[in-house]
Design an enzyme around this catalytic site. Structure first.
Site, PDB file in Angstrom:
ATOM      1  N   ASP A 272     -64.158  82.965 130.350  1.00  0.00           N
ATOM      2  CA  ASP A 272     -64.763  84.280 130.582  1.00  0.00           C
ATOM      3  C   ASP A 272     -66.294  84.237 130.539  1.00  0.00           C
ATOM      4  OD1 ASP A 272     -62.036  84.970 130.251  1.00  0.00           O
ATOM      5  OD2 ASP A 272     -62.357  85.387 128.125  1.00  0.00           O
TER       6      ASP A 272
ATOM      7  N   GLY B 165     -52.554  89.741 124.104  1.00  0.00           N
ATOM      8  CA  GLY B 165     -51.334  90.356 124.583  1.00  0.00           C
ATOM      9  C   GLY B 165     -51.064  91.750 124.049  1.00  0.00           C
TER      10      GLY B 165
ATOM     11  N   ASN C 280     -56.950  99.412 128.385  1.00  0.00           N
ATOM     12  CA  ASN C 280     -57.133  98.388 127.354  1.00  0.00           C
ATOM     13  C   ASN C 280     -58.618  98.066 127.280  1.00  0.00           C
ATOM     14  OD1 ASN C 280     -56.560  96.453 125.424  1.00  0.00           O
ATOM     15  ND2 ASN C 280     -55.954  94.891 126.896  1.00  0.00           N
TER      16      ASN C 280
ATOM     17  N   ASP D 139     -62.947  93.165 128.238  1.00  0.00           N
ATOM     18  CA  ASP D 139     -63.571  92.695 129.474  1.00  0.00           C
ATOM     19  C   ASP D 139     -64.646  93.652 129.991  1.00  0.00           C
ATOM     20  OD1 ASP D 139     -61.752  90.684 129.182  1.00  0.00           O
ATOM     21  OD2 ASP D 139     -60.595  91.132 130.987  1.00  0.00           O
TER      22      ASP D 139
ATOM     23  N   SER E 252     -57.935  95.601 131.277  1.00  0.00           N
ATOM     24  CA  SER E 252     -57.040  94.462 131.386  1.00  0.00           C
ATOM     25  C   SER E 252     -55.610  94.960 131.322  1.00  0.00           C
ATOM     26  CB  SER E 252     -57.309  93.476 130.239  1.00  0.00           C
ATOM     27  OG  SER E 252     -56.347  92.448 130.210  1.00  0.00           O
ATOM     28  N   PHE E 253     -54.818  94.670 132.355  1.00  0.00           N
ATOM     29  CA  PHE E 253     -53.401  95.022 132.412  1.00  0.00           C
ATOM     30  C   PHE E 253     -53.209  96.523 132.273  1.00  0.00           C
ATOM     31  CE2 PHE E 253     -53.321  90.567 132.067  1.00  0.00           C
ATOM     32  CZ  PHE E 253     -52.063  90.097 132.384  1.00  0.00           C
ATOM     33  N   TRP E 254     -52.988  97.046 131.080  1.00  0.00           N
ATOM     34  CA  TRP E 254     -52.628  98.450 130.874  1.00  0.00           C
ATOM     35  C   TRP E 254     -53.619  99.392 131.541  1.00  0.00           C
ATOM     36  CZ3 TRP E 254     -52.327  94.718 127.127  1.00  0.00           C
ATOM     37  CH2 TRP E 254     -51.061  94.499 126.553  1.00  0.00           C
TER      38      TRP E 254
ATOM     39  N   GLU F 106     -57.497  92.292 135.673  1.00  0.00           N
ATOM     40  CA  GLU F 106     -58.436  92.422 134.557  1.00  0.00           C
ATOM     41  C   GLU F 106     -59.807  91.899 134.978  1.00  0.00           C
ATOM     42  OE1 GLU F 106     -56.687  90.194 131.384  1.00  0.00           O
ATOM     43  OE2 GLU F 106     -57.034  88.254 132.323  1.00  0.00           O
TER      44      GLU F 106
ATOM     45  N   HIS G  79     -62.086  85.318 135.984  1.00  0.00           N
ATOM     46  CA  HIS G  79     -63.031  86.024 135.110  1.00  0.00           C
ATOM     47  C   HIS G  79     -64.472  85.720 135.519  1.00  0.00           C
ATOM     48  CE1 HIS G  79     -63.292  88.475 131.331  1.00  0.00           C
ATOM     49  NE2 HIS G  79     -64.538  88.326 131.720  1.00  0.00           N
TER      50      HIS G  79
END
Length: 347
Positions: free
Chosen positions: A47, A127, A166, A169, A186-188, A225, A299
Site C-alpha cells: 500500500d 477482514g 469501511n 485506505d 474497502s469492500f463494505w 478498495e 493499491h
C-alpha cells in the site's frame, strides 16, 4: 548485517525459482529487464504512496516490518531506495481504544497542505469493518532536518460493523475550486468520498460520505478498495483496486480506473459503465497465464513530478523472491483518447 542477510536471502530465493523452472522445463523463468527492478530497501512494501520534498522522494507504506506502525523510505532517483525511521513509533492511544487488538497502521497517504504535511493512515483488524482513519502532521519529511517530528491529530473517521462503509485506505484530493476531500473505502459499501474542513483536515461540519464506486459480486465480498483520485486533462480520474491482495503470487489484485467531470462523479469507465455499478477499465493487471514476474499489482497512488510526468506507485508480489510484496513505480502516459497507460517501471 541485517541488510546483507536479506539481500542474500532474496538472491537465494531467486536462484531457487530459476533452478526449479529450468528443472521442470518451464518457460516461466521471470527474466524481467534490469531497468524494471527497483534497488535497495524495497521489501516489504504494501500500500505505498509517493511524494517529493526538495531533491528527495519519499515512500510510506503499511507497517509490516518488525511490527512497526508504518514503513518509510527515501530515494534521489526513484530507483535506489533506503530505509528511514518510521514516522510514527507506535499506535496512538486513541487508535488502540477505537480498534482494540489492532497492532499496525495501514495504507498511508501523504500530501502537503499549506506549510504542513498531512499523513492519513488506517487502523483496523484484517477482514473486519472495525476500522478508523487517523491523521498526523509535520513540517518536513526529512528526519535530519531541523524541526522534524510528527504531531498526532487524532481520529478522522471510524466505522463499525453494520456501517455503510469501511474506514480504511484514505487518499486526499483537492478539487479545482480549492475544496479538499478524502476518498476511502474497502469492500463494505465500496469507495466513499467526504468533504474536508481545510483547517482541521477532517470531515467538514455536516459532511457525510457518499459512495462513488462499488461492486456487487453476488456475495459479501464486493472486492473493491484503495481509491486514489487525480486531476488531469479536464477530468478527475478514480483509480481503485479490484479483487484480492495479500496472497503472494496467488493474489488477483489489479488496478481499474474511471473518469468524471465532477470530483463527486459519476465516474465512468472507457465503455461508459458507471463505477457505482461495478464499472472500471483495467489500468494494470498481471498476465493471466502467470508469465509476469510481478503478480497482483494494486493499491496505487500517483505523484505528478516537477517535470510534469505522472508516476504510479503500487505494490506487487515478486514471483522471483517467494511472493514478497515489493515496491513498484511506473510512469503514466496518456493515449490519444486521453486515457492513462502504464509505461514502465522508473529507472
Amino acid at each position: 548485517m541485517r541488510k546483507l542477510g536479506r539481500s542474500r536471502h532474496l538472491y537465494l530465493l531467486r536462484a531457487m525459482v530459476l533452478v526449479s523452472a529450468v528443472a521442470l522445463g518451464s518457460k516461466a523463468v521471470f527474466p524481467a529487464p534490469r531497468e524494471e527492478v527497483l534497488l535497495g530497501d524495497v521489501v516489504p512494501a504494501h500500500d505505498p504512496v509517493l511524494i517529493r520534498e526538495g531533491d528527495r522522494y519519499y515512500v510510506y507504506s503499511t507497517g509490516q516490518r518488525e511490527r512497526r506502525p508504518l514503513v518509510a523510505r527515501t530515494s534521489r532517483d526513484l530507483r535506489h531506495w533506503a530505509a528511514l525511521p518510521s514516522p510514527l513509533p507506535d499506535l496512538p492511544d486513541w487508535a488502540r481504544a477505537a480498534v482494540p487488538g489492532a497492532r499496525e497502521m495501514w495504507a498511508p497517504d501523504i500530501t502537503r497542505v499549506g506549510n504542513r504535511y498531512r499523513l492519513y493512515y488506517s487502523v483496523s483488524r484484517f477482514g473486519t469493518q472495525h476500522s478508523a482513519i487517523g491523521l498526523a502532521t509535520a513540517t518536513t519529511l526529512d528526519p535530519a532536518a531541523p524541526g522534524y517530528g510528527w504531531r498526532d491529530e487524532g481520529l478522522v473517521i471510524a466505522s463499525r460493523e453494520g456501517d455503510p462503509y469501511n474506514a480504511i485506505d484514505p487518499a486526499f484530493v483537492r478539487d479545482r475550486g480549492g475544496g479538499e476531500w478524502l476518498s476511502f473505502g474497502s469492500f463494505w459499501g465500496g469507495i466513499q468520498l467526504v468533504r474536508l474542513d481545510p483547517q482541521s483536515g477532517k470531515p467538514a461540519a455536516g459532511a457525510t460520505p457518499q459512495m462513488i464506486a462499488r461492486r456487487d459480486m453476488g456475495d459479501k465480498t464486493n472486492a473493491i478498495e484503495a481509491p486514489f483520485i487525480i486531476d488531469h486533462g479536464g477530468w478527475y480520474w478514480l483509480i481503485v483496486s479490484f479483487d484480492f491482495c495479500c496472497r503472494g503470487t496467488s493474489s488477483s489484485y489489479h488496478l481499474r480506473i474511471g473518469r468524471a467531470r465532477s470530483i463527486e462523479g459519476p465516474y465512468l469507465d472507457r465503455s461508459g459503465r458507471a463505477m457505482r455499478e461495478g464499472g472500471g477499465t483495467v489500468l494494470l493487471r498481471a498476465d493471466a497465464a502467470g508469465r509476469d514476474r510481478f503478480r497482483g499489482p494494486g493499491h496505487a497512488g500517483v505523484m505528478r513530478d516537477r517535470d510534469g510526468h505522472h508516476y504510479l506507485v503500487h505494490h506487487a508480489y515478486d514471483a522471483a523472491a517467494g511472493g514478497v510484496a515489493t515496491l513498484r513505480i511506473a510512469r503514466l502516459q496518456w493515449d490519444r483518447a486521453g486515457w492513462p497507460v502504464v509505461e514502465k517501471t522508473a529507472s
